[in-house]
Design an enzyme around this catalytic site. Structure first.
Site, PDB file in Angstrom:
ATOM      1  NE  ARG A 157      11.482  47.068  38.381  1.00 39.94           N
ATOM      2  CZ  ARG A 157      12.038  45.968  37.669  1.00 39.94           C
ATOM      3  NH1 ARG A 157      12.112  44.962  38.476  1.00 39.94           N
ATOM      4  NH2 ARG A 157      12.290  45.994  36.471  1.00 39.94           N
ATOM      5  CB  SER A 180      -1.350  43.460  32.631  1.00 42.09           C
ATOM      6  OG  SER A 180      -0.023  43.718  33.121  1.00 42.09           O
ATOM      7  NE  ARG A 240      16.131  53.680  27.157  1.00 40.06           N
ATOM      8  CZ  ARG A 240      16.828  53.911  28.297  1.00 40.06           C
ATOM      9  NH1 ARG A 240      16.385  54.803  29.208  1.00 40.06           N
ATOM     10  NH2 ARG A 240      17.319  52.897  29.003  1.00 40.06           N
ATOM     11  CD  GLU A 269      18.583  60.309  25.079  1.00 35.80           C
ATOM     12  OE1 GLU A 269      17.656  60.782  25.406  1.00 35.80           O
ATOM     13  OE2 GLU A 269      19.268  59.580  26.185  1.00 35.80           O
ATOM     14  CG  HIS A 287      19.387  59.831  29.686  1.00 33.16           C
ATOM     15  ND1 HIS A 287      18.604  58.831  28.245  1.00 33.16           N
ATOM     16  CD2 HIS A 287      18.755  58.740  30.554  1.00 33.16           C
ATOM     17  CE1 HIS A 287      18.282  57.724  28.620  1.00 33.16           C
ATOM     18  NE2 HIS A 287      18.122  57.587  30.209  1.00 33.16           N
TER      19      HIS A 287
HETATM   20  C1  GLV Z   1      18.116  54.854  32.254  1.00 33.19           C
HETATM   21  O1  GLV Z   1      17.603  55.436  31.260  1.00 33.19           O
HETATM   22  C2  GLV Z   1      18.115  53.562  32.576  1.00 33.19           C
HETATM   23  O2  GLV Z   1      17.609  52.811  31.748  1.00 33.19           O
HETATM   24  O3  GLV Z   1      18.709  52.934  33.535  1.00 33.19           O
END
Ligand code: GLV
Length: 335
Positions: A157, A180, A240, A269, A287
């Site tokens: 998304r 995919s 990530r 982190e 983040h």
């Molecule tokens: C943020 O890193 C999340 O996974 O919502």
């Protein structure tokens, strides 16, 4: 009848605690104390549900020590803090918070891309340091963004939302690689073309990483991958920590094998590799890709709705391992 007990592991909006309080006896952590695993386990005793964030590791040890726990509702779309296999084996439902953060996170991907490619933070530091004396034709000249080639690794998304911004807002040619291939109508909607990972790395002027972290995606961008990228390219990680080999990236940035990077997530982190901190051509943020108040509220409310939906009606909104509800282990936890 006494309300079921739940634990909220980190500080959260008062509105969310109020909503949870309508249905549950809530133990919260508004002081945002840092808990060891033993402290987390101690506080989970007697709780049937937990509102968690990416900071809490929920593994077999925690689950085995908390026999009444039926659900952990993560206030994050990513759930690599969950050992989902252990949760499934031990009868605990996990839920995440997808969709509500998609557009906000894609916005931030573009913020980092633009900031890194156009040297926004580097030039701001220069100005604040009082070093700006006069204009020069090539001062902080960066890379073109509009009309360039945008590469996206991970086309879920958020990847699709980044693609649409690039294709529609910045006239970019968008290429992507994913486990995919997307259906043709979705590709057309995103203005994106599927390519191999190698072609993606070789062709992208700006590469945005939006894939989930797993053992398979660990160091998906390492020495070999960085070597395939254009020396003029920008790398953006809003996915990530651990997907990029941070030390290899710092080395590539330091030696001019890659022009710039924008990073919101890091290996280990909140500790950031000192090699990255020493560089000017990297934009570093703590983040915060989903951090707007409306989005964080929506994520927290979705986690709350998962707890309410599941514990009151047996209907979680966004379950990760719904099959667990049929298991004997889950039935045992329900008592
Ligand atoms: C943020 O890193 C999340 O996974 O919502």
């Amino acid at each position: 009848m006494a309300k079921p007990q739940i634990l909220v592991t980190r500080a959260v909006f008062a509105e969310v605690l109020d909503r949870l309080g309508e249905y549950f006896q809530v133990q919260s952590n508004q002081a945002d104390e840092v808990w060891s695993k033993a402290e987390l386990i101690a506080r989970l005793q007697g709780k049937v549900g937990a509102f968690t964030t990416g900071s809490e590791r929920i593994d077999a040890q925690v689950l085995a020590a908390c026999p009444m726990l039926q659900i952990c509702a993560n206030m994050a779309v990513g759930f690599n803090n969950f050992d989902l296999d252990a949760m499934t084996d031990l009868g605990v439902l996990g839920t995440n918070a997808p969709d509500v953060l998609t557009q906000t996170t894609a916005d931030f991907g573009f913020a980092l891309l633009l900031a890194a490619a156009r040297r926004v933070t580097e030039s701001e530091h220069y100005l604040r340091a009082g070093q700006w004396r006069r204009w020069r034709y090539d001062m902080f000249a960066g890379a073109e963004v509009h009309g360039s080639t945008l590469g996206i690794l991970g086309m879920g998304r958020i990847g699709q939302a980044v693609a649409r911004r690039g294709a529609k807002g910045f006239d970019m040619q968008v290429v992507y690689h994913n486990r995919s291939r997307l259906a043709p109508d979705i590709e057309a909607h995103c203005g994106a073309r599927y390519v191999s990972k190698e072609e993606l790395l070789r062709s992208a002027d700006h590469l945005v990483l939006v894939l989930p972290y797993s053992q398979q995606s660990h160091h998906a961008i390492g020495v070999a991958e960085l070597a395939m990228m254009k020396t003029t390219a920008t790398l953006v990680n809003i996915a990530r920590g651990g997907i990029v080999d941070d030390l290899a990236l710092a080395d590539a940035l330091h030696h001019g094998r890659l022009a710039a990077a924008g990073l919101d997530v890091f290996e280990g982190e909140p500790t950031v590799n000192p090699a990255l901190l020493a560089l000017k051509n990297v934009v570093l943020t703590p983040h915060i890709a989903s951090a707007t108040i409306p989005t964080r509220m929506a994520m927290a409310m979705l986690a709350a709705d998962n707890l309410i939906g599941f514990l009151l009606r047996g209907q979680p909104v966004t379950p990760l391992n719904v099959q667990v509800l049929e298991s004997a282990q889950h039935a045992e936890r329900k008592g």
